[in-house]
Design a protein around this motif. Structure first.
Motif, PDB file in Angstrom:
ATOM      1  N   ILE A   1      27.800   0.956  32.516  1.00 17.48           N
ATOM      2  CA  ILE A   1      26.202   0.537  32.447  1.00 17.48           C
ATOM      3  C   ILE A   1      25.461   1.628  32.879  1.00 17.48           C
ATOM      4  N   ALA A   2      25.826   2.804  33.605  1.00 15.58           N
ATOM      5  CA  ALA A   2      25.037   3.951  33.898  1.00 15.58           C
ATOM      6  C   ALA A   2      24.880   4.787  32.682  1.00 15.58           C
ATOM      7  N   PHE A   3      25.814   5.001  31.944  1.00 17.52           N
ATOM      8  CA  PHE A   3      25.944   5.715  30.598  1.00 17.52           C
ATOM      9  C   PHE A   3      24.930   5.019  29.357  1.00 17.52           C
ATOM     10  N   MET A   4      25.008   3.721  29.591  1.00 11.42           N
ATOM     11  CA  MET A   4      24.165   3.135  28.527  1.00 11.42           C
ATOM     12  C   MET A   4      22.942   3.174  28.777  1.00 11.42           C
ATOM     13  N   SER A   5      22.517   3.294  30.094  1.00 12.12           N
ATOM     14  CA  SER A   5      21.000   2.983  30.287  1.00 12.12           C
ATOM     15  C   SER A   5      20.515   4.498  30.279  1.00 12.12           C
ATOM     16  N   ILE A   6      21.485   5.436  30.451  1.00 14.15           N
ATOM     17  CA  ILE A   6      21.262   6.925  30.172  1.00 14.15           C
ATOM     18  C   ILE A   6      20.803   7.379  28.779  1.00 14.15           C
ATOM     19  N   PHE A   7      21.677   6.713  27.989  1.00 11.38           N
ATOM     20  CA  PHE A   7      21.846   7.409  26.423  1.00 11.38           C
ATOM     21  C   PHE A   7      21.204   6.296  25.677  1.00 11.38           C
ATOM     22  N   VAL A   8      21.135   5.117  25.790  1.00 11.79           N
ATOM     23  CA  VAL A   8      20.650   4.175  24.898  1.00 11.79           C
ATOM     24  C   VAL A   8      19.053   3.966  25.363  1.00 11.79           C
ATOM     25  N   TYR A   9      18.759   3.681  26.785  1.00 11.08           N
ATOM     26  CA  TYR A   9      17.557   3.468  27.323  1.00 11.08           C
ATOM     27  C   TYR A   9      16.664   2.582  26.619  1.00 11.08           C
ATOM     28  N   ALA A  10      17.111   1.387  26.213  1.00  8.64           N
ATOM     29  CA  ALA A  10      16.324   0.414  25.856  1.00  8.64           C
ATOM     30  C   ALA A  10      16.730  -0.953  26.215  1.00  8.64           C
ATOM     31  N   GLY A  11      15.782  -1.764  26.803  1.00 10.37           N
ATOM     32  CA  GLY A  11      16.054  -3.123  27.486  1.00 10.37           C
ATOM     33  C   GLY A  11      16.703  -4.135  26.566  1.00 10.37           C
ATOM     34  N   ALA A  12      15.941  -4.511  25.469  1.00  6.25           N
ATOM     35  CA  ALA A  12      16.411  -5.620  24.683  1.00  6.25           C
ATOM     36  C   ALA A  12      17.977  -5.171  24.173  1.00  6.25           C
ATOM     37  N   ALA A  13      17.951  -4.092  23.676  1.00  5.68           N
ATOM     38  CA  ALA A  13      19.110  -3.547  22.843  1.00  5.68           C
ATOM     39  C   ALA A  13      20.235  -3.667  23.888  1.00  5.68           C
ATOM     40  N   GLN A  14      19.947  -3.184  25.166  1.00 10.48           N
ATOM     41  CA  GLN A  14      21.120  -3.201  26.122  1.00 10.48           C
ATOM     42  C   GLN A  14      21.711  -4.618  26.272  1.00 10.48           C
ATOM     43  N   PHE A  15      20.892  -5.452  26.497  1.00  8.97           N
ATOM     44  CA  PHE A  15      21.170  -6.972  26.611  1.00  8.97           C
ATOM     45  C   PHE A  15      22.324  -7.184  25.387  1.00  8.97           C
ATOM     46  N   ILE A  16      21.493  -6.925  24.502  1.00 10.25           N
ATOM     47  CA  ILE A  16      22.357  -7.253  23.068  1.00 10.25           C
ATOM     48  C   ILE A  16      23.755  -6.707  23.026  1.00 10.25           C
TER      49      ILE A  16
END
Lengths: 108, 235
Positions: free
Chosen positions: B46-61
């Motif tokens: 989850i940390a990697f996802m928020s660091i690299f993708v950094y996009a709220g809606a996309a992370q939920f999806i």
């Protein structure tokens, strides 16, 4: 604490496709002067896209062809908009919105 | 409005201007972290996802699709569509940063979000200046807060079973509502009718387009169409 290699690769893939649209305008616009009409078009983007994001949260795209309306979000949105107009405060609006939604979900 | 022109545009001012949006990042980040854990991701992932993708809606999806074991190609393609709107946000901001180096532009562009865009566009709309230091202060504050919130949410997620009950996910919509109203604040009285017409047109366009495409694509198409109508009908 572990990282699954497949999930890591998916995260990297998602990061790349997210980065491209974010970066491209910043790297392209440097080399070309945008015409007046394009600048004017861009000036309408903020209001349009913010409206789109709000409406998008109200629309429920089901599997069938008819887009539904998420009445719960709509009912929370109306007082939230009123508070936004009244207070002009980002922070108060967000806190108020969260409380309204929590009340709707727990007591209605 | 004249007095505002004298205000100093430092990195610190960027941090200050980010503060009103932080509750939005924190609540959505919490929710994203919790949903990540519920989807079977580890805190580190989850940390990697928020660091690299950094996009709220996309992370939920992404979390949702991982939970249902969707193929990687489908997840990446969906993320691309969901985040394509950033092109419009970046295109609006980029002309104001052309005098800076390529690397500075890349650094600013990589961290553009709906909210940081909303704050920056609010300044541009009001004919207030923006610069690199201010934008970096705004962007980095949001970025660090987002990562921290996602991680805290992921850690807390092990104990919270129904994050929706707290209404946190609605913070995003509430924030967009506030940003829209703040934008409208700066519209001149003579143009107000035009903008209200465009907003109503957006609502209609979003609903009609949703019959044919996903909501994420509708956001992009409706914005492109109505902004064009805006230029054509502007006097």
């Amino acid at each position: 604490m572990s990282v699954n290699i497949t999930i890591l690769l998916i995260i990297i893939g998602c990061a790349v496709v997210t980065l491209i649209p974010r970066l491209a305008p910043f790297l392209i616009v440097r080399n070309i002067k945008l015409p007046e009409a394009v600048m004017k078009w861009l000036s309408f983007i903020p209001v349009c896209i913010l409206t789109a994001l709000i409406v998008g949260s109200v629309i429920e795209s089901g599997d069938d062809s008819f887009p539904g309306i998420n009445w719960q979000v709509l009912f929370a949105l109306i007082p939230t908009l009123v508070i936004a107009i009244w207070t002009k405060s980002l922070l108060i609006t967000v806190i108020f919105g969260i409380i309204v939604m929590a009340v709707l979900r727990n007591f209605m | 409005m004249e007095t505002a022109a004298k205000e100093e545009l430092s990195f610190l001012q960027g941090i200050k201007d980010c503060v009103p949006t932080l509750l939005g990042y924190i609540s959505i980040g919490f929710a994203a972290g919790m949903i990540g854990v519920a989807s079977g991701l580890t805190v580190l992932e989850i940390a990697f996802m928020s660091i690299f993708v950094y996009a709220g809606a996309a992370q939920f999806i992404i979390c949702g699709m991982l939970a249902t074991a969707s193929p990687a190609s489908a997840i990446i393609f969906t993320t691309f569509i969901v985040n394509l709107r950033h092109f419009l946000l970046s295109a609006t901001l980029a002309p104001h940063f052309t005098k800076y180096s390529v690397w500075k532009n890349a650094g600013i562009g990589a961290l553009v979000t709906d909210e940081s865009f909303g704050v920056a566009a609010g300044r541009i709309f009001n004919n207030k200046p923006i610069n690199d230091r201010w934008m970096n202060g705004l962007n980095l504050t949001a970025y660090i807060t987002w990562i921290a919130s996602c991680v805290v949410g992921a850690v807390l997620g092990k104990w919270v079973s129904e994050p929706e009950k707290f209404g946190l996910d609605f913070a995003l919509t509430a924030m967009f509502a506030a940003l829209l109203i703040l934008q409208m604040e700066s519209v001149k009285a003579s143009k107000l009718k035009h903008y209200v017409m465009l907003i109503l047109l957006m609502v209609a366009a979003m609903y009609i387009l949703s019959f044919f495409v996903s909501v994420d694509l509708a956001v992009i198409f409706a914005t492109v169409i109505v902004a064009t109508v805006g230029v054509v009908t502007d006097k």
